[in-house]
Design an enzyme around this catalytic site. Structure first.
Site, PDB file in Angstrom:
ATOM      1  N   VAL A 137       0.834  -1.213   0.000  1.00 11.32           N
ATOM      2  CA  VAL A 137       0.000   0.000   0.000  1.00 11.32           C
ATOM      3  C   VAL A 137       0.865   1.258   0.000  1.00 11.32           C
ATOM      4  O   VAL A 137       0.392   2.336   0.327  1.00 11.32           O
ATOM      5  CB  VAL A 137      -0.945   0.006   1.222  1.00 11.32           C
ATOM      6  CG1 VAL A 137      -1.862  -1.210   1.198  1.00 11.32           C
ATOM      7  CG2 VAL A 137      -0.159   0.053   2.547  1.00 11.32           C
ATOM      8  N   ASP A 138       2.142   1.115  -0.403  1.00 12.75           N
ATOM      9  CA  ASP A 138       3.116   2.196  -0.232  1.00 12.75           C
ATOM     10  C   ASP A 138       3.323   3.068  -1.471  1.00 12.75           C
ATOM     11  O   ASP A 138       4.097   4.017  -1.429  1.00 12.75           O
ATOM     12  CB  ASP A 138       4.462   1.623   0.219  1.00 12.75           C
ATOM     13  CG  ASP A 138       4.933   0.468  -0.668  1.00 12.75           C
ATOM     14  OD1 ASP A 138       4.703   0.512  -1.903  1.00 12.75           O
ATOM     15  OD2 ASP A 138       5.551  -0.479  -0.132  1.00 12.75           O
ATOM     16  N   HIS A 153      -4.455  -4.541  -2.291  1.00 12.87           N
ATOM     17  CA  HIS A 153      -4.951  -4.237  -0.946  1.00 12.87           C
ATOM     18  C   HIS A 153      -5.182  -2.744  -0.733  1.00 12.87           C
ATOM     19  O   HIS A 153      -5.250  -2.274   0.396  1.00 12.87           O
ATOM     20  CB  HIS A 153      -3.987  -4.777   0.106  1.00 12.87           C
ATOM     21  CG  HIS A 153      -3.870  -6.265   0.077  1.00 12.87           C
ATOM     22  ND1 HIS A 153      -2.707  -6.943   0.390  1.00 12.87           N
ATOM     23  CD2 HIS A 153      -4.784  -7.215  -0.261  1.00 12.87           C
ATOM     24  CE1 HIS A 153      -2.911  -8.242   0.258  1.00 12.87           C
ATOM     25  NE2 HIS A 153      -4.162  -8.431  -0.137  1.00 12.87           N
ATOM     26  N   CYS A 161     -14.510   7.551   3.283  1.00 22.10           N
ATOM     27  CA  CYS A 161     -15.576   7.427   4.274  1.00 22.10           C
ATOM     28  C   CYS A 161     -16.157   6.026   4.215  1.00 22.10           C
ATOM     29  O   CYS A 161     -16.308   5.446   3.135  1.00 22.10           O
ATOM     30  CB  CYS A 161     -16.660   8.466   4.003  1.00 22.10           C
ATOM     31  SG  CYS A 161     -18.068   8.349   5.137  1.00 22.10           S
ATOM     32  N   CYS A 212     -16.512  12.563   8.530  1.00 18.88           N
ATOM     33  CA  CYS A 212     -16.698  12.819   7.105  1.00 18.88           C
ATOM     34  C   CYS A 212     -17.459  14.137   6.943  1.00 18.88           C
ATOM     35  O   CYS A 212     -18.525  14.311   7.544  1.00 18.88           O
ATOM     36  CB  CYS A 212     -17.477  11.679   6.454  1.00 18.88           C
ATOM     37  SG  CYS A 212     -17.973  12.026   4.740  1.00 18.88           S
ATOM     38  N   ILE A 279      13.068 -14.339  -0.368  1.00 17.91           N
ATOM     39  CA  ILE A 279      13.939 -14.879   0.673  1.00 17.91           C
ATOM     40  C   ILE A 279      13.126 -15.866   1.508  1.00 17.91           C
ATOM     41  O   ILE A 279      12.139 -15.481   2.133  1.00 17.91           O
ATOM     42  CB  ILE A 279      14.492 -13.762   1.570  1.00 17.91           C
ATOM     43  CG1 ILE A 279      15.354 -12.805   0.753  1.00 17.91           C
ATOM     44  CG2 ILE A 279      15.313 -14.348   2.711  1.00 17.91           C
ATOM     45  CD1 ILE A 279      15.813 -11.575   1.538  1.00 17.91           C
ATOM     46  N   GLY A 280      13.533 -17.117   1.528  1.00 19.34           N
ATOM     47  CA  GLY A 280      12.820 -18.114   2.323  1.00 19.34           C
ATOM     48  C   GLY A 280      11.678 -18.764   1.580  1.00 19.34           C
ATOM     49  O   GLY A 280      11.412 -18.492   0.402  1.00 19.34           O
TER      50      GLY A 280
END
EC number: 2.3.1.-
Length: 312
Positions: A137-138, A153, A161, A212, A279-280
């Site tokens: 979400v960045d 996401h 609102c 709101c 990674i992993g």
């Protein structure tokens, strides 16, 4: 300041910045050149590939994930992800969330994309990938220049609102929160060295959140919190993108959240290949045609490297 001293200062500052960016990257082995070549060959044969990115690519920009061993939020702090129903039902939960979000927003919103984000934007321009579906979400893919993006996401950069169609830019909302909460002028001091936020209880209890302006409802970031559902139109769009692709490249995701894992299942139902760089272990390792256990930044920027194929 002498030139030598200035150079040492700049070198030290650069090393500090790099260390800060890498503090949330879990321990990993170096990428193997043969794996990079294998992935490059895979992508060359599939120019309509779809990319799914997860928190593992943003850790290299200094944004922690939840689950990484030793460095994720679960391992370092007592911070737990916000639950959708708790946010909707509890005013105290909303106060705590927005107080923490207010304090952390300046650092979060100033985060810059890293080499992997920039490489994916380049691949899009070169028509090597179809699009990016991100679990993050960045907005780092947008900052890097990618255009065809689906934020699975949602985004932390928009506030909406819960009762009507009102929306506001998160930067503008920050100004409103600052005006309503002058006691938070010392907010930067509430950020701990590990990046988590520690706010006195009385600050949270007295934190003011605007209603709101159109209907008086509660405001929430346009993020799919845990326990909430990804909007159906978004899922339908992703399903169409999967159908029109010729494979999936998963970057920096354990795929433990079903909304991402679903894409792998859709690909395999269509008998399309899946490559994973993470990674992993991941939830879909047994379904992967290629699995590279490495840091994305050690692999993706080295693909289709112009300098490699066109030496000066």
């Amino acid at each position: 300041m002498r030139v030598s001293s200035l150079l040492r200062f700049r070198s030290t500052s650069l090393q500090t910045s790099i260390a800060k960016q890498q503090q949330y990257v879990p321990q990993h082995k170096p990428a193997v050149q043969d794996d990079i070549k294998r992935l490059e060959d895979f992508l060359i044969s599939k120019p309509n590939i779809l990319v799914l990115s997860g928190a593992g690519i943003s850790t290299e920009s200094g944004i922690p994930d939840y689950r990484s061993e030793g460095v994720g939020l679960y391992a370092r702090t007592n911070h737990k992800p916000i639950q959708h129903l708790e946010f909707v039902k509890s005013s105290s939960v909303r106060k705590r969330y927005w107080a923490r979000n207010f304090v952390g927003w300046p650092n979060f919103s100033s985060t810059q994309p890293n080499a992997t984000h920039h490489a994916l934007a380049r691949f899009e321009r070169e028509m090597r990938v179809q699009a990016v579906v991100t679990q993050n979400v960045d907005r780092l893919h947008t900052k890097a220049g990618s255009r065809n993006i689906v934020e699975l996401h949602g985004s932390g950069y928009v506030v909406k609102c819960l009762s009507c169609e009102y929306r506001i830019d998160r930067h503008e909302f920050q100004t409103i929160l600052a005006t309503l909460n002058p006691a938070f002028k010392d907010a930067p001091d509430m950020i701990r060295p590990d990046g988590d936020v520690e706010i006195p209880v009385d600050y949270i209890e007295n934190f003011h959140i605007p209603e709101c302006p159109e209907c008086g409802g509660n405001l929430k970031p346009e993020i799919v919190f845990f326990g909430d559902c990804v909007p159906r139109p978004r899922l339908d769009k992703i399903a169409e993108m999967v159908y029109n692709s010729d494979g999936l490249l998963v970057l920096g995701s354990s795929l433990l959240v079903f909304s991402g894992y679903r894409m792998v299942l859709q690909m395999k139902d269509l008998k399309l290949p899946v490559a994973i760089v993470n990674i992993g272990d991941t939830r879909a390792d047994h379904l992967a045609d290629i699995k590279i256990s490495a840091k994305c930044g050690d692999v993706i920027p080295k693909l289709f490297d112009f300098r490699k194929t066109n030496p000066l």
